[in-house]
Design an enzyme around this catalytic site. Structure first.
Site, PDB file in Angstrom:
ATOM      1  N   CYS A   1      29.338 -10.468  28.411  1.00 17.10           N
ATOM      2  CA  CYS A   1      30.284 -11.563  28.177  1.00 17.10           C
ATOM      3  C   CYS A   1      29.605 -12.836  27.668  1.00 17.10           C
ATOM      4  CB  CYS A   1      31.082 -11.855  29.444  1.00 17.10           C
ATOM      5  SG  CYS A   1      31.961 -10.413  30.051  1.00 17.10           S
TER       6      CYS A   1
ATOM      7  N   HIS B   1      33.975 -18.919  28.953  1.00 22.02           N
ATOM      8  CA  HIS B   1      34.281 -17.495  28.912  1.00 22.02           C
ATOM      9  C   HIS B   1      35.527 -17.255  29.758  1.00 22.02           C
ATOM     10  CE1 HIS B   1      34.201 -13.277  29.154  1.00 22.02           C
ATOM     11  NE2 HIS B   1      33.801 -13.230  30.409  1.00 22.02           N
TER      12      HIS B   1
ATOM     13  N   ASN C   1      40.201 -10.449  29.700  1.00 23.84           N
ATOM     14  CA  ASN C   1      38.780 -10.702  29.434  1.00 23.84           C
ATOM     15  C   ASN C   1      38.339  -9.815  28.273  1.00 23.84           C
ATOM     16  OD1 ASN C   1      35.995 -10.818  29.481  1.00 23.84           O
ATOM     17  ND2 ASN C   1      35.799 -10.579  31.699  1.00 23.84           N
TER      18      ASN C   1
HETATM   19  O1  UT7 Z   1      33.274 -11.374  32.526  1.00 24.25           O
HETATM   20  C1  UT7 Z   1      32.623 -10.928  33.643  1.00 24.25           C
HETATM   21  C2  UT7 Z   1      33.412  -9.855  34.229  1.00 24.25           C
HETATM   22  N1  UT7 Z   1      33.958  -9.961  35.505  1.00 24.25           N
HETATM   23  C3  UT7 Z   1      34.459 -11.017  36.169  1.00 24.25           C
HETATM   24  O2  UT7 Z   1      34.356 -12.126  35.807  1.00 24.25           O
HETATM   25  C4  UT7 Z   1      35.158 -10.728  37.434  1.00 24.25           C
HETATM   26  C5  UT7 Z   1      34.767 -11.636  38.543  1.00 24.25           C
HETATM   27  N2  UT7 Z   1      35.526 -11.317  39.719  1.00 24.25           N
HETATM   28  C6  UT7 Z   1      36.841 -11.557  39.806  1.00 24.25           C
HETATM   29  O3  UT7 Z   1      37.454 -12.103  38.917  1.00 24.25           O
HETATM   30  C7  UT7 Z   1      37.537 -11.197  41.113  1.00 24.25           C
HETATM   31  O4  UT7 Z   1      36.568 -10.859  42.091  1.00 24.25           O
HETATM   32  C8  UT7 Z   1      38.524 -10.020  40.937  1.00 24.25           C
HETATM   33  C9  UT7 Z   1      39.726 -10.481  40.112  1.00 24.25           C
HETATM   34  C10 UT7 Z   1      37.856  -8.849  40.251  1.00 24.25           C
HETATM   35  C11 UT7 Z   1      39.050  -9.580  42.308  1.00 24.25           C
HETATM   36  O5  UT7 Z   1      39.634 -10.680  42.979  1.00 24.25           O
HETATM   37  P1  UT7 Z   1      39.258 -10.960  44.494  1.00 24.25           P
HETATM   38  O6  UT7 Z   1      40.050 -12.097  44.936  1.00 24.25           O
HETATM   39  O7  UT7 Z   1      37.763 -11.078  44.573  1.00 24.25           O
HETATM   40  O8  UT7 Z   1      39.795  -9.652  45.208  1.00 24.25           O
HETATM   41  P2  UT7 Z   1      38.999  -8.606  46.113  1.00 24.25           P
HETATM   42  O9  UT7 Z   1      38.098  -7.763  45.271  1.00 24.25           O
HETATM   43  O10 UT7 Z   1      38.438  -9.311  47.308  1.00 24.25           O
HETATM   44  O11 UT7 Z   1      40.197  -7.708  46.600  1.00 24.25           O
HETATM   45  C12 UT7 Z   1      41.218  -8.233  47.464  1.00 24.25           C
HETATM   46  C13 UT7 Z   1      42.229  -7.143  47.716  1.00 24.25           C
HETATM   47  C14 UT7 Z   1      41.582  -5.826  48.140  1.00 24.25           C
HETATM   48  O12 UT7 Z   1      42.449  -5.220  49.111  1.00 24.25           O
HETATM   49  P3  UT7 Z   1      42.147  -5.379  50.672  1.00 24.25           P
HETATM   50  O13 UT7 Z   1      40.784  -4.753  50.886  1.00 24.25           O
HETATM   51  O14 UT7 Z   1      42.171  -6.841  50.975  1.00 24.25           O
HETATM   52  O15 UT7 Z   1      43.269  -4.610  51.293  1.00 24.25           O
HETATM   53  C15 UT7 Z   1      41.587  -4.998  46.891  1.00 24.25           C
HETATM   54  O16 UT7 Z   1      41.611  -3.603  47.158  1.00 24.25           O
HETATM   55  O17 UT7 Z   1      42.937  -6.856  46.506  1.00 24.25           O
HETATM   56  C16 UT7 Z   1      42.885  -5.450  46.258  1.00 24.25           C
HETATM   57  N3  UT7 Z   1      42.954  -5.244  44.825  1.00 24.25           N
HETATM   58  C17 UT7 Z   1      44.107  -5.149  44.156  1.00 24.25           C
HETATM   59  N4  UT7 Z   1      45.389  -5.195  44.577  1.00 24.25           N
HETATM   60  C18 UT7 Z   1      46.341  -5.071  43.641  1.00 24.25           C
HETATM   61  C19 UT7 Z   1      41.920  -5.149  43.932  1.00 24.25           C
HETATM   62  N5  UT7 Z   1      42.413  -4.977  42.714  1.00 24.25           N
HETATM   63  C20 UT7 Z   1      43.760  -4.976  42.810  1.00 24.25           C
HETATM   64  C21 UT7 Z   1      44.811  -4.862  41.880  1.00 24.25           C
HETATM   65  N6  UT7 Z   1      46.073  -4.912  42.337  1.00 24.25           N
HETATM   66  N7  UT7 Z   1      44.596  -4.701  40.552  1.00 24.25           N
END
Ligand code: UT7
Length: 334
Positions: A119, A261, A291
């Site tokens: 990225c 980004h 993204n």
């Molecule tokens: O360009 C570089 C590439 N990547 C990035 O920049 C990504 C950086 N990270 C992020 O943007 C965030 O960490 C994410 C958007 C990927 C995830 O957000 P988060 O607030 O960190 O969520 P999390 O991973 O802590 O997940 C929270 C909950 C989990 O469920 P439980 O364990 O709390 O029951 C996940 O299983 O959300 C769940 N979850 C979803 N639920 C519905 C994860 N993905 C999804 C989804 N829909 N698509």
């Protein structure tokens, strides 16, 4: 990285973008994996993303953006001396994707190579392309951020498939001998291979060549530790932007547009807060595209240029982070 060759500089003479027609909305994704429009919007800021068709490889998207940028710069493809493509979704492992773009646009006199800085790719090639022109090696270049991330996404993995999209953005750089016209003020790049496994495609390379096991374990798809990436994204982007401002003696208040980004609106907000910049000066178009990795910044730049939102003399700050880890910033005076 400052331009120490005071006799030459660069100017951006054209910008372009290409987004494939097909749109995948959050509601479409609800029908594919266990997710909701509400979760995607509130956790990421994304509403839809563009998806390329089977007959549109990364070079097709890149060529579309490059042709627009060339038209804006009023240059013929044959006049271009250098093409650099930033991508992590190349047409093939080799040859490099810039060669495929070269063929598609007919830039028969160009030297072509690609850069794999995820990225941060566009920020990297902005620094590299500028340095190659400032050194006198080339008189012009097309820099392209192009991604068909849909080709490396596991469409059954809700933690990644909702985040990414396909698209391309391009700029034409030309050499200038006028210090007045020189647009490249400063670039800061950084990398840390100690975090190489928090955002990667684990299989299919020389480390674990493509095999039935790679296929069965789905190791040929992008894998990410979202929260770890999130934290490092905020710290590295804010630090790169701050160092760039300090080294060039420019205040954050002087910046017309911060073009970060586009990965997550929460990351962008946290970076903007650390930089103490008015949020009206932070360009965000993530809702429309998701993204698109190395393509996010040149797509955003093209939207601002074509929207008439940048005036001569405006300072623009590009800042990015990505797999590697890699990160960086470019300060541009329009
Ligand atoms: O360009 C570089 C590439 N990547 C990035 O920049 C990504 C950086 N990270 C992020 O943007 C965030 O960490 C994410 C958007 C990927 C995830 O957000 P988060 O607030 O960190 O969520 P999390 O991973 O802590 O997940 C929270 C909950 C989990 O469920 P439980 O364990 O709390 O029951 C996940 O299983 O959300 C769940 N979850 C979803 N639920 C519905 C994860 N993905 C999804 C989804 N829909 N698509």
């Amino acid at each position: 990285m400052l331009n120490n060759n005071k006799n030459t500089g660069i100017k951006i003479t054209g910008t372009g973008r290409y987004l494939p027609d097909k749109i995948l909305s959050n509601l479409d994704l609800e029908a594919m994996v266990d997710t909701t429009d509400e979760w995607i919007r509130t956790r990421t800021g994304i509403e839809q993303r563009h998806i390329a068709t089977d007959d549109q490889p990364t070079s097709f998207l890149g060529a579309g953006a490059a042709m627009q940028a060339l038209e804006a710069a009023k240059l013929n493809p044959a006049e271009i001396e250098l093409i650099i493509v930033a991508t992590i979704s190349p047409d093939k492992i080799f040859p490099n994707t810039a060669c495929f773009v070269q063929k598609k646009i007919g830039a028969k006199n160009a030297v072509c190579f690609s850069v794999e800085a995820a990225c941060s790719g566009f920020v990297y090639i902005m620094a590299i392309g500028s340095a190659m022109i400032e050194s006198g090696l080339f008189k012009n270049a097309i820099l392209i951020g192009a991604e068909k991330l849909s080709s490396i996404i596991n469409w059954n993995d809700r933690s990644t498939c909702v985040l990414f999209g396909d698209g391309a953005g391009a700029v034409v750089l030309e050499r200038t001998l006028s210090t007045e016209e020189n647009m490249h003020i400063y670039s800061k790049l950084g990398s840390d291979g100690n975090h190489s496994d928090i955002l990667h495609v684990p299989g299919g390379g020389s480390c674990q060549p493509f095999s039935q096991t790679v296929l069965d374990k789905k190791l040929h798809f992008l894998a990410m530790s979202g929260q770890e990436v999130f934290k490092l994204a905020v710290t590295t982007m804010a630090a790169a932007a701050k160092e760039t401002l300090e080294k060039s003696g420019i205040s954050i208040d002087d910046i017309k547009w911060l073009i970060p980004h586009q990965a997550n609106t929460r990351i962008i907000t946290a970076v903007a807060k650390r930089l103490n910049i008015d949020e009206k000066k932070v360009y965000v178009n993530l809702a429309n595209y998701g993204n698109t990795s190395g393509a996010t910044i040149p797509i955003a730049l093209d939207e601002l240029v074509r929207g008439g939102l940048i005036n001569k003399g405006d300072y623009l700050l590009f800042v990015a982070f990505g797999g590697g880890l890699t990160w960086g910033a470019n300060l541009i005076r329009w």
